[in-house]
Enzyme design. Structure first.
Site, PDB file in Angstrom:
ATOM      1  N   HIS A  78       0.780  -1.271   0.047  1.00  0.00           N
ATOM      2  CA  HIS A  78      -0.025  -0.130  -0.054  1.00  0.00           C
ATOM      3  C   HIS A  78       0.969   1.239  -0.098  1.00  0.00           C
ATOM      4  CE1 HIS A  78       1.091  -0.214   4.281  1.00  0.00           C
ATOM      5  NE2 HIS A  78       0.824   0.929   4.292  1.00  0.00           N
TER       6      HIS A  78
HETATM    7  C1  UD1 Z   1      -1.948   5.361   6.417  1.00  0.00           C
HETATM    8  C2  UD1 Z   1      -0.526   5.629   7.099  1.00  0.00           C
HETATM    9  C3  UD1 Z   1       0.289   4.438   6.967  1.00  0.00           C
HETATM   10  C4  UD1 Z   1      -0.139   3.177   7.273  1.00  0.00           C
HETATM   11  C5  UD1 Z   1      -1.488   2.879   6.706  1.00  0.00           C
HETATM   12  C6  UD1 Z   1      -2.077   1.676   7.040  1.00  0.00           C
HETATM   13  C7  UD1 Z   1      -0.218   7.957   6.986  1.00  0.00           C
HETATM   14  C8  UD1 Z   1       0.725   9.194   6.616  1.00  0.00           C
HETATM   15  N1  UD1 Z   1      -0.157   6.909   6.345  1.00  0.00           N
HETATM   16  O1  UD1 Z   1      -1.594   5.245   5.056  1.00  0.00           O
HETATM   17  O2  UD1 Z   1       1.642   4.910   7.441  1.00  0.00           O
HETATM   18  O3  UD1 Z   1       1.074   2.342   6.913  1.00  0.00           O
HETATM   19  O4  UD1 Z   1      -2.314   4.135   6.863  1.00  0.00           O
HETATM   20  O5  UD1 Z   1      -3.287   1.191   6.293  1.00  0.00           O
HETATM   21  O6  UD1 Z   1      -0.865   8.243   8.142  1.00  0.00           O
HETATM   22  N2  UD1 Z   1      -9.273   4.744   2.547  1.00  0.00           N
HETATM   23  C9  UD1 Z   1     -10.430   4.222   2.255  1.00  0.00           C
HETATM   24  N3  UD1 Z   1     -11.008   3.981   3.523  1.00  0.00           N
HETATM   25  C10 UD1 Z   1     -10.305   3.870   4.628  1.00  0.00           C
HETATM   26  C11 UD1 Z   1      -9.179   4.500   4.676  1.00  0.00           C
HETATM   27  C12 UD1 Z   1      -8.709   5.138   3.396  1.00  0.00           C
HETATM   28  O7  UD1 Z   1     -10.915   4.252   1.101  1.00  0.00           O
HETATM   29  O8  UD1 Z   1     -10.937   3.552   5.874  1.00  0.00           O
HETATM   30  C13 UD1 Z   1      -8.605   5.309   1.049  1.00  0.00           C
HETATM   31  C14 UD1 Z   1      -8.925   6.653   0.820  1.00  0.00           C
HETATM   32  O9  UD1 Z   1      -8.919   6.700  -0.595  1.00  0.00           O
HETATM   33  C15 UD1 Z   1      -7.367   7.348   1.108  1.00  0.00           C
HETATM   34  C16 UD1 Z   1      -6.625   6.264   0.917  1.00  0.00           C
HETATM   35  O10 UD1 Z   1      -7.147   5.197   1.093  1.00  0.00           O
HETATM   36  O11 UD1 Z   1      -7.449   8.626   0.214  1.00  0.00           O
HETATM   37  C17 UD1 Z   1      -5.226   6.806   1.905  1.00  0.00           C
HETATM   38  O12 UD1 Z   1      -5.676   6.596   3.122  1.00  0.00           O
HETATM   39  P1  UD1 Z   1      -5.001   7.438   4.150  1.00  0.00           P
HETATM   40  O13 UD1 Z   1      -5.298   7.341   5.612  1.00  0.00           O
HETATM   41  O14 UD1 Z   1      -4.384   8.762   3.656  1.00  0.00           O
HETATM   42  O15 UD1 Z   1      -3.229   6.679   4.079  1.00  0.00           O
HETATM   43  P2  UD1 Z   1      -2.925   5.127   3.929  1.00  0.00           P
HETATM   44  O16 UD1 Z   1      -2.444   4.925   2.595  1.00  0.00           O
HETATM   45  O17 UD1 Z   1      -4.095   4.214   4.427  1.00  0.00           O
END
Ligand code: UD1
Length: 366
Positions: free
Chosen positions: A210
């Site tokens: 991811h």
């Molecule tokens: C975040 C953490 C990362 C961790 C990861 C575990 C930061 C900077 N990054 O990254 O360190 O390893 O979590 O998963 O805090 N989304 C969904 N549903 C959700 C959450 C996210 O669809 O419940 C999608 C959204 O499109 C979002 C993308 O995933 O924009 C990324 O989510 P985000 O929380 O920004 O970062 P992660 O890549 O999950």
């Protein structure tokens, strides 16, 4: 009861829940002196990224839910700060405890510190030395403003010392993530996930990817698809897809180019995921926590990153840090599948008791 103390622990994203769960359990021992509350920022909000973990880990409903959701780094961090500040002003806790390195970690520690509330960082001192990783920025800044720093592995002690952090604030206690792992293993052993997915224990490859460096561009995703397709000619491949990875595979129309031999699933709950990890022949990942869980379980792990902030998994454990070159990764994976396994040991103090140590120390200082 007049001098009852209050500590608020923060969870935001998936890798936080299994770190706070054992800490919450350990605080129960002192519930007549310390009220331990949980604040969920809502950084992760999908049922499969959040709610299942509360159930699997027997966490109570969070006392506060900030509902922040996704956004750019600035948006997400800022929203958490604005909402968390309101909670802190209302609740006036004695300490705020944050774990790991996600955006919620820095947002909440910074908010607390500016209100002169003591900050506790669990999983302090880890460094990848790659400032292009958002997590590295979060780690360094959080440690800089923390009053109590709890370290999981020896490298953390060295890093904090090199940054001039006073050693009176630093405690080497072991790894709370591994507390959860060991505590829930008996439950994982009863999981039906292998039957559900149609894979045999000991003969499949488990994939989790991811990180932006692996899944954010079309070019890197195309290479990744090729790599996974090659692996799937050797073994069954189980690939629970993170929403970020799924969105991007969809955006570049690559989902349908994945081989039919790859078992794609939604994100998997904690107990089932540990069952899959424990019984995998090989795990290929870019996660931080999974490098540690495979080391604790003695399972072969290949990490598709150029650096790791968890060097003990490579120096002592079963992890191999391969970089982003997927041809090199292919060779390394085939090598493991041909029986060339990396021997490993469990790092010091990864014994299931880290949370107890943390709570005993905080109990003295709060
Ligand atoms: C975040 C953490 C990362 C961790 C990861 C575990 C930061 C900077 N990054 O990254 O360190 O390893 O979590 O998963 O805090 N989304 C969904 N549903 C959700 C959450 C996210 O669809 O419940 C999608 C959204 O499109 C979002 C993308 O995933 O924009 C990324 O989510 P985000 O929380 O920004 O970062 P992660 O890549 O999950």
């Amino acid at each position: 009861m007049g001098n009852m103390k209050k500590i608020i622990s923060v969870v935001g994203a998936r890798p936080n829940f299994m770190k706070v769960a054992p800490i919450h359990k350990a605080f129960k021992k002192h519930e007549d002196e310390i009220t331990h509350l949980i604040c969920h920022t809502g950084q992760h909000y999908d049922e499969k990224m959040s709610k299942v973990f509360f159930e699997d880990l027997e966490l109570p409903q969070p006392d506060f839910y900030l509902g922040v959701g996704s956004g750019s780094h600035a948006e997400q961090t800022a929203k958490v700060m604005v909402e968390f500040e309101k909670i802190l002003i209302q609740e006036k806790p004695d300490m705020v405890l944050v774990v790991g390195d996600v955006n919620s970690t820095i947002a909440c520690s910074l908010t607390a510190k500016k209100l002169h509330i003591k900050v506790v960082h669990v999983e302090a001192g880890l460094r990848s030395f790659d400032m292009e990783m958002p997590e590295e920025v979060n780690r360094i800044l959080t440690d800089r403003i923390s009053d109590y720093l709890f370290v999981t592995e020896k490298s953390g002690l060295d890093n904090l010392k090199n940054e001039g952090v006073s050693i009176d604030k630093v405690f080497f206690v072991g790894n709370v993530m591994i507390d959860s792992l060991f505590y829930y293993l008996p439950k994982s052993d009863k999981s039906n996930i292998h039957i559900e997915l149609g894979v045999e224990k000991g003969s499949y490859v488990l994939i989790t990817l991811h990180r932006p460096s692996n899944v954010d561009t079309k070019e890197s995703l195309e290479k990744l698809v090729h790599f996974l397709n090659v692996l799937s000619e050797q073994r069954k491949v189980v690939f629970p897809i993170h929403p970020r990875t799924k969105n991007n595979l969809g955006k570049f129309e690559l989902l349908k180019t994945l081989s039919k031999n790859i078992i794609l699933t939604d994100p998997i709950g904690y107990v089932d995921f540990q069952a899959l990890t424990k019984n995998a022949e090989l795990v290929v990942t870019d996660s931080g926590g999974i490098q540690e869980e495979t080391t604790a379980l003695g399972v072969q792990c290949i990490t598709l990153r150029t650096s790791t902030e968890r060097p003990s998994t490579v120096d002592v454990g079963t992890n191999q840090l391969i970089g982003l070159d997927l041809e090199k990764a292919e060779t390394a994976c085939l090598d493991v599948l041909n029986g060339n396994k990396k021997e490993g040991k469990i790092p010091e103090l990864w014994d299931g008791k880290a949370a107890e140590r943390i709570v005993e120390i905080l109990h003295k200082y709060v």
